[in-house]
Design a protein around this motif. Structure first.
Motif, mmCIF file in Angstrom:
data_model
loop_
_atom_site.group_PDB
_atom_site.id
_atom_site.type_symbol
_atom_site.label_atom_id
_atom_site.label_comp_id
_atom_site.label_asym_id
_atom_site.label_seq_id
_atom_site.Cartn_x
_atom_site.Cartn_y
_atom_site.Cartn_z
ATOM 1 N N ASP A 344 -118.671 30.854 -48.779
ATOM 2 C CA ASP A 344 -119.050 30.391 -50.122
ATOM 3 C C ASP A 344 -118.020 29.421 -50.691
ATOM 4 O OD1 ASP A 344 -121.175 32.193 -49.864
ATOM 5 O OD2 ASP A 344 -120.095 33.783 -50.916
ATOM 6 N N ALA A 345 -117.605 28.442 -49.870
ATOM 7 C CA ALA A 345 -116.473 27.589 -50.242
ATOM 8 C C ALA A 345 -116.741 26.794 -51.511
ATOM 9 C CB ALA A 345 -116.130 26.646 -49.090
ATOM 10 N N ALA A 346 -117.969 26.328 -51.702
ATOM 11 C CA ALA A 346 -118.266 25.561 -52.914
ATOM 12 C C ALA A 346 -118.105 26.438 -54.153
ATOM 13 C CB ALA A 346 -119.677 24.978 -52.834
ATOM 14 N N GLY A 347 -118.564 27.676 -54.076
ATOM 15 C CA GLY A 347 -118.411 28.591 -55.198
ATOM 16 C C GLY A 347 -116.967 28.981 -55.430
ATOM 17 N N VAL A 348 -116.231 29.207 -54.341
ATOM 18 C CA VAL A 348 -114.807 29.523 -54.473
ATOM 19 C C VAL A 348 -114.068 28.361 -55.127
ATOM 20 C CG1 VAL A 348 -112.690 29.938 -53.164
ATOM 21 C CG2 VAL A 348 -114.773 31.196 -52.592
ATOM 22 N N ALA A 349 -114.433 27.132 -54.769
ATOM 23 C CA ALA A 349 -113.803 25.965 -55.385
ATOM 24 C C ALA A 349 -114.057 25.936 -56.883
ATOM 25 C CB ALA A 349 -114.320 24.684 -54.739
ATOM 26 N N ARG A 350 -115.278 26.275 -57.300
ATOM 27 C CA ARG A 350 -115.566 26.322 -58.734
ATOM 28 C C ARG A 350 -114.725 27.387 -59.429
ATOM 29 N NH1 ARG A 350 -120.841 25.421 -56.708
ATOM 30 N NH2 ARG A 350 -121.332 27.646 -56.782
ATOM 31 N N GLU A 351 -114.533 28.526 -58.756
ATOM 32 C CA GLU A 351 -113.713 29.585 -59.339
ATOM 33 C C GLU A 351 -112.266 29.134 -59.497
ATOM 34 O OE1 GLU A 351 -112.397 34.235 -58.478
ATOM 35 O OE2 GLU A 351 -114.038 33.323 -57.344
ATOM 36 N N VAL A 352 -111.738 28.448 -58.487
ATOM 37 C CA VAL A 352 -110.363 27.946 -58.580
ATOM 38 C C VAL A 352 -110.234 26.942 -59.723
ATOM 39 C CG1 VAL A 352 -108.577 26.625 -57.389
ATOM 40 C CG2 VAL A 352 -109.877 28.360 -56.144
ATOM 41 N N ALA A 353 -111.232 26.055 -59.847
ATOM 42 C CA ALA A 353 -111.191 25.055 -60.917
ATOM 43 C C ALA A 353 -111.244 25.702 -62.288
ATOM 44 C CB ALA A 353 -112.340 24.070 -60.749
ATOM 45 N N GLU A 354 -111.968 26.813 -62.419
ATOM 46 C CA GLU A 354 -112.000 27.531 -63.688
ATOM 47 C C GLU A 354 -110.673 28.237 -63.950
ATOM 48 O OE1 GLU A 354 -115.334 30.113 -63.370
ATOM 49 O OE2 GLU A 354 -116.819 28.489 -63.467
ATOM 50 N N LEU A 355 -110.070 28.797 -62.900
ATOM 51 C CA LEU A 355 -108.769 29.440 -63.053
ATOM 52 C C LEU A 355 -107.695 28.434 -63.456
ATOM 53 C CD1 LEU A 355 -108.671 31.779 -59.917
ATOM 54 C CD2 LEU A 355 -108.590 32.530 -62.303
ATOM 55 N N ASP A 356 -107.764 27.235 -62.867
ATOM 56 C CA ASP A 356 -106.739 26.225 -63.113
ATOM 57 C C ASP A 356 -107.386 24.846 -63.177
ATOM 58 O OD1 ASP A 356 -104.523 24.660 -63.349
ATOM 59 O OD2 ASP A 356 -103.756 25.032 -61.334
#
Length: 491
Positions: A344-356
């Motif tokens: 789920d790399a695209a979703g994980v990337a969105r989570e990272v962008a929300e975190l930072d």
């Protein structure tokens, strides 16, 4: 006398550990790359009697699903001797009951201010910001409340001028000192409309090198602080402006040296999951294989069928971002590399962008691109690098390439010899290095290439494709040649 709390602090212990003090359990921790601490005040003996602290460690290495990096019990090739146990600094601290747990420091360059959050149980902290030894701003900061502190005549942080502001925070009897740099990262078009990486609002080329952070005499643990500095300073002297910290979280001292010396950092998250299948992690180096990493089928393919293991990865990813959030030099987060435990790399990337939201994200470095994150990230070893015809608006980066191999007798770890193209003397290696950049890399920059990561900083065990030997005693190429090549990697 001020009431106090006593805590032993562990930089990192690989992988699971249980800590006891005088036979009583202080706590447990799972995960080999992040720091932790326990309050042992109530377990200590009175009257100056000796205390005994015991750390029990268990490490399944690559037989488990936790983050393990490039460790493998059956080492060889690109996989290395496993590390186990305490590998970062351990120390004890005594702090007042009311104390600073941690700080969050966020520079807002466009608004000429720094946002300070003092994490504590309560109270109001006094914050002072210094520049070149002179106090330039003061503020009061209630615990847990972000406070923006304006700064006059802001001096930007760049690799060419890595200026750092000092911060002093006082909360009751506790005093904490830290620092920050005024810089911003992002993506945006250059004057020709080409997507680029931005530093302080301006296009900036990241000329990087892959940094594994392995040592022949300590594996994950460097022999000294000076050794950490040597690697960073040598790469900067060779003309590199960025280090990609590969599948490892270093001690905070390493990041401090990057901050003060002026080197950008791409931070990989540490991979985990089940056993990796060659058709997922190896075949794409030779064939145009790009597989979906989502859903039940994708999870099984990538060794990520276990939902609990996927959540543990997310926990470690969140912990990594929080742990390194204040590092000035980190420009890019890299959640996944070459399909190792990817999901789920695209979703994980969105989570990272929300975190930072202050940094950019390379969601899947190498292959199995899912169209997410800010970067289109390619690895090219066995073929000529060409700018892709189809573009999707993300920034184009060559996040691994080169890997040219040269054995230096007397400075190799063993008789094995792994690399992506083998040379038998430094002259031929230097000629090939220069041609690679002149013919493939430099012409791609006007066409959109915005960052490069050469493989790699040093040899590591079987891998003899480093610019330096594993013992760091020999630089395989003339420094002037490497500097000359890197001077051409500019926008």
């Amino acid at each position: 006398q001020v009431a106090a709390v006593v805590r032993p602090r562990f930089g990192a212990v690989d992988q699971w550990c249980r800590v006891t003090v005088n036979g009583a359990e202080a706590g447990t921790h799972d995960g080999g790359y992040l720091p932790f601490a326990f309050d042992v005040t109530g377990l200590l003996r009175d009257g100056g009697a000796p205390n005994t602290l015991v750390v029990e460690v268990r490490d399944p290495s690559d037989t488990g699903d936790r983050g393990r990096g490039k460790q493998r019990l059956e080492r060889g090739g690109i996989w290395y001797t496993p590390q186990s146990g305490i590998w970062q600094t351990v120390w004890a601290e005594r702090v007042p009951d009311l104390h600073v747990e941690r700080l969050t420091l966020v520079p807002h360059l466009d608004d000429s201010c720094v946002e300070v959050t003092v994490h504590a149980a309560g109270g109001e902290a006094r914050v002072a910001v210094d520049a070149d030894g002179r106090t330039v701003a003061r503020a009061q900061a209630p615990a847990g409340t972000p406070v923006r502190i304006p700064l006059d005549d802001v001096r930007e942080w760049t690799p060419e001028d890595p200026f750092l502001y000092d911060v002093t925070v006082e909360l009751g009897d506790d005093i904490v000192r830290s620092y920050f740099g005024m810089r911003s990262f992002g993506v945006g078009p250059d004057e020709n409309g080409v997507p680029r990486l931005l530093l302080n609002g301006r296009p900036y080329f990241h000329a990087g090198v892959l940094d594994q952070g392995y040592w022949p005499d300590g594996l994950y643990t460097a022999p000294s602080d000076a050794a950490l500095v040597h690697d960073i300073a040598t790469m900067k002297r060779l003309g590199f402006t960025m280090l990609r910290k590969h599948i490892k979280v270093e001690p905070l001292r390493w990041y401090h040296h990057c901050d003060r010396l002026g080197v950008l950092v791409w931070q990989d998250c540490v991979n985990g999951g089940g056993p990796y299948r060659p058709e997922i992690v190896t075949a794409p180096a030779f064939l145009p294989v790009r597989l979906d990493d989502s859903g039940d089928r994708g999870h099984r393919r990538f060794g990520r069928a276990d939902a609990a293991a996927r959540e543990r990865f997310r926990e470690e990813l969140r912990g990594t971002v929080e742990h390194l959030r204040n590092v000035v030099s980190i420009a890019v987060w890299v959640p996944f590399n070459e399909g190792w435990g990817q999901f789920d790399a695209a979703g994980v990337a969105r989570e990272v962008a929300e975190l930072d939201p202050t940094r950019t994200v390379d969601h899947a470095s190498g292959w199995h691109d899912q169209g997410g994150g800010d970067l289109r990230s390619l690895h090219v070893y066995f073929r000529r690098f060409r700018v892709p015809r189809r573009r999707d608006g993300r920034v184009l980066v060559l996040s691994e390439y080169g890997g040219y191999n040269l054995r230096v007798d007397g400075h190799a770890w063993n008789d094995e010899d792994f690399g992506y193209r083998r040379f038998h003397d430094a002259a031929r290696l230097g000629g090939a290095f220069a041609r690679l950049h002149a013919r493939e890399i430099v012409p791609a920059i006007p066409r959109g290439l915005s960052a490069t990561v050469y493989t790699q900083l040093s040899d590591v065990e079987d891998e003899l494709n480093g610019l330096l030997t594993y013992d760091r005693r020999v630089c395989k190429l003339p420094e002037r040649l490497v500097r000359g090549v890197n001077r051409r990697l500019r926008l």
